[in-house]
Design an enzyme around this catalytic site. Structure first.
Site, PDB file in Angstrom:
ATOM      1  N   ASP A  55       0.566   3.485   4.371  1.00 31.10           N
ATOM      2  CA  ASP A  55      -0.506   4.100   3.585  1.00 31.10           C
ATOM      3  C   ASP A  55      -1.606   4.671   4.465  1.00 31.10           C
ATOM      4  O   ASP A  55      -2.031   5.807   4.316  1.00 31.10           O
ATOM      5  CB  ASP A  55      -1.097   3.101   2.577  1.00 31.10           C
ATOM      6  CG  ASP A  55      -1.492   1.760   3.208  1.00 31.10           C
ATOM      7  OD1 ASP A  55      -1.317   1.573   4.430  1.00 31.10           O
ATOM      8  OD2 ASP A  55      -1.979   0.888   2.463  1.00 31.10           O
ATOM      9  N   ASP A  98      -5.872   2.367  10.210  1.00 29.11           N
ATOM     10  CA  ASP A  98      -7.295   2.106  10.416  1.00 29.11           C
ATOM     11  C   ASP A  98      -7.500   1.794  11.900  1.00 29.11           C
ATOM     12  O   ASP A  98      -7.677   2.698  12.709  1.00 29.11           O
ATOM     13  CB  ASP A  98      -7.723   0.963   9.488  1.00 29.11           C
ATOM     14  CG  ASP A  98      -9.209   0.687   9.559  1.00 29.11           C
ATOM     15  OD1 ASP A  98      -9.916   1.409  10.274  1.00 29.11           O
ATOM     16  OD2 ASP A  98      -9.674  -0.258   8.896  1.00 29.11           O
ATOM     17  N   ARG A 122      -4.863   0.333  -7.105  1.00 29.72           N
ATOM     18  CA  ARG A 122      -3.668   0.930  -6.489  1.00 29.72           C
ATOM     19  C   ARG A 122      -3.089   2.028  -7.379  1.00 29.72           C
ATOM     20  O   ARG A 122      -2.453   2.958  -6.890  1.00 29.72           O
ATOM     21  CB  ARG A 122      -2.591  -0.140  -6.268  1.00 29.72           C
ATOM     22  CG  ARG A 122      -2.927  -1.174  -5.198  1.00 29.72           C
ATOM     23  CD  ARG A 122      -1.672  -1.995  -4.872  1.00 29.72           C
ATOM     24  NE  ARG A 122      -1.969  -3.243  -4.179  1.00 29.72           N
ATOM     25  CZ  ARG A 122      -2.132  -3.362  -2.864  1.00 29.72           C
ATOM     26  NH1 ARG A 122      -2.043  -2.294  -2.097  1.00 29.72           N
ATOM     27  NH2 ARG A 122      -2.385  -4.532  -2.319  1.00 29.72           N
ATOM     28  N   GLY A 161       0.769  -1.237   0.000  1.00 24.33           N
ATOM     29  CA  GLY A 161       0.000   0.000   0.000  1.00 24.33           C
ATOM     30  C   GLY A 161       0.799   1.285   0.000  1.00 24.33           C
ATOM     31  O   GLY A 161       0.340   2.310  -0.499  1.00 24.33           O
TER      32      GLY A 161
HETATM   33  P1  IMP Z   1      -5.066  -1.591  10.685  1.00 21.31           P
HETATM   34  O1  IMP Z   1      -4.308  -2.667  11.363  1.00 21.31           O
HETATM   35  O2  IMP Z   1      -6.538  -1.738  10.881  1.00 21.31           O
HETATM   36  O3  IMP Z   1      -4.595  -0.206  11.012  1.00 21.31           O
HETATM   37  O4  IMP Z   1      -4.884  -1.892   9.160  1.00 21.31           O
HETATM   38  C1  IMP Z   1      -4.182  -1.089   8.339  1.00 21.31           C
HETATM   39  C2  IMP Z   1      -4.044  -1.745   6.967  1.00 21.31           C
HETATM   40  O5  IMP Z   1      -5.327  -2.159   6.450  1.00 21.31           O
HETATM   41  C3  IMP Z   1      -3.519  -0.727   6.005  1.00 21.31           C
HETATM   42  O6  IMP Z   1      -2.121  -0.788   5.938  1.00 21.31           O
HETATM   43  C4  IMP Z   1      -4.183  -1.108   4.700  1.00 21.31           C
HETATM   44  O7  IMP Z   1      -3.398  -2.057   4.024  1.00 21.31           O
HETATM   45  C5  IMP Z   1      -5.491  -1.744   5.110  1.00 21.31           C
HETATM   46  N1  IMP Z   1      -6.598  -0.769   5.033  1.00 21.31           N
HETATM   47  C6  IMP Z   1      -7.226  -0.175   6.074  1.00 21.31           C
HETATM   48  N2  IMP Z   1      -8.186   0.666   5.658  1.00 21.31           N
HETATM   49  C7  IMP Z   1      -8.174   0.611   4.306  1.00 21.31           C
HETATM   50  C8  IMP Z   1      -8.947   1.289   3.279  1.00 21.31           C
HETATM   51  O8  IMP Z   1      -9.841   2.119   3.506  1.00 21.31           O
HETATM   52  N3  IMP Z   1      -8.628   0.961   1.997  1.00 21.31           N
HETATM   53  C9  IMP Z   1      -7.657   0.063   1.679  1.00 21.31           C
HETATM   54  N4  IMP Z   1      -6.919  -0.574   2.602  1.00 21.31           N
HETATM   55  C10 IMP Z   1      -7.166  -0.299   3.903  1.00 21.31           C
HETATM   56 MG    MG Z   2      -0.914  -1.619   4.333  1.00 19.13          MG
END
Ligand code: IMP
Ligand code: MG
Length: 185
Positions: A105, A108, A170, A49
């Site tokens: 990237d 979340d 992407r 990402g």
């Molecule tokens: P986290 O562990 O929930 O913070 O996940 C983060 C990862 O989930 C990021 O590095 C992205 O690869 C993926 N991700 C989270 N939200 C999105 C989104 O809205 N679009 C695409 N990928 C996302």
């Molecule tokens: Mg990622």
């Protein structure tokens, strides 16, 4: 799932334009340049990402630096991260005594990053910080405080500029929200 032959047709709304992305990347680079002057900096891009953000950011920095990459996969389903990370590709070089800036990237839940930082802290870098292009505004269990953030965005699923849906989109040059028809058909 129905993906159009022209990706732009699948975008319901542009959240961040190409011009705004590029302008913000330049601002972030200026801050990084200031903060890391004279330091041995490693930009650590998280595949896949962060690729677009990482390469644009690196091109705006004029100091010497190393670029390395990690590929990780978080256990869990496609849209919900579990916070347990598996390393698919590790760094090529050691980071001991280096100033490491993780280039990500999007944050979340923050679980992926929290786990990754634990792994990296154990390798004894001189410093460890995060530069995340996007930060979803939501409640988090334990807050990850990225040192640099590009944009705060609402809690919606976004694609483009490195971010994917089912490995597509992407290469969109902007950040957008998909039409529901792309998910549901
Ligand atoms: P986290 O562990 O929930 O913070 O996940 C983060 C990862 O989930 C990021 O590095 C992205 O690869 C993926 N991700 C989270 N939200 C999105 C989104 O809205 N679009 C695409 N990928 C996302
Ligand atoms: Mg990622």
């Amino acid at each position: 799932m129905a993906i159009s032959s022209n990706m732009h047709d699948d975008i319901e709304e542009t959240l961040i334009s190409e011009a705004d992305l590029q302008a913000r990347v330049r601002e972030l680079a200026a801050a990084i340049q200031r903060d890391y002057a004279g330091k041995d900096l490693v930009l650590l891009g998280i595949l896949r990402g962060a690729i677009m953000f990482m390469t644009d950011l690196a091109r705006q920095l004029s100091m010497p630096l190393n670029m390395d990459f990690m590929a990780i996969s978080s256990y869990g389903n496609a849209t919900e991260s579990s916070g347990v990370v598996r390393i698919l590709k590790d760094l090529d070089d050691a980071i001991e005594h280096k100033h490491v800036l993780i280039v990500e990237d999007i944050i979340d839940t923050g679980l992926t990053l929290r786990y990754l930082m634990e792994i990296l802290e154990n390798r004894n870098p001189a410093s460890l910080a995060v530069c995340a292009l996007l930060d979803k505004v939501k409640e988090r269990e334990k807050l990850i405080a990225p040192m640099y953030t590009g944009f705060e965005i609402p809690d919606r699923f976004v694609v483009g500029y490195g971010l994917d849906f089912a490995q597509k989109y992407r290469n969109l040059p902007y950040i957008g929200v998909l039409k529901p028809s792309v998910y549901s058909e």
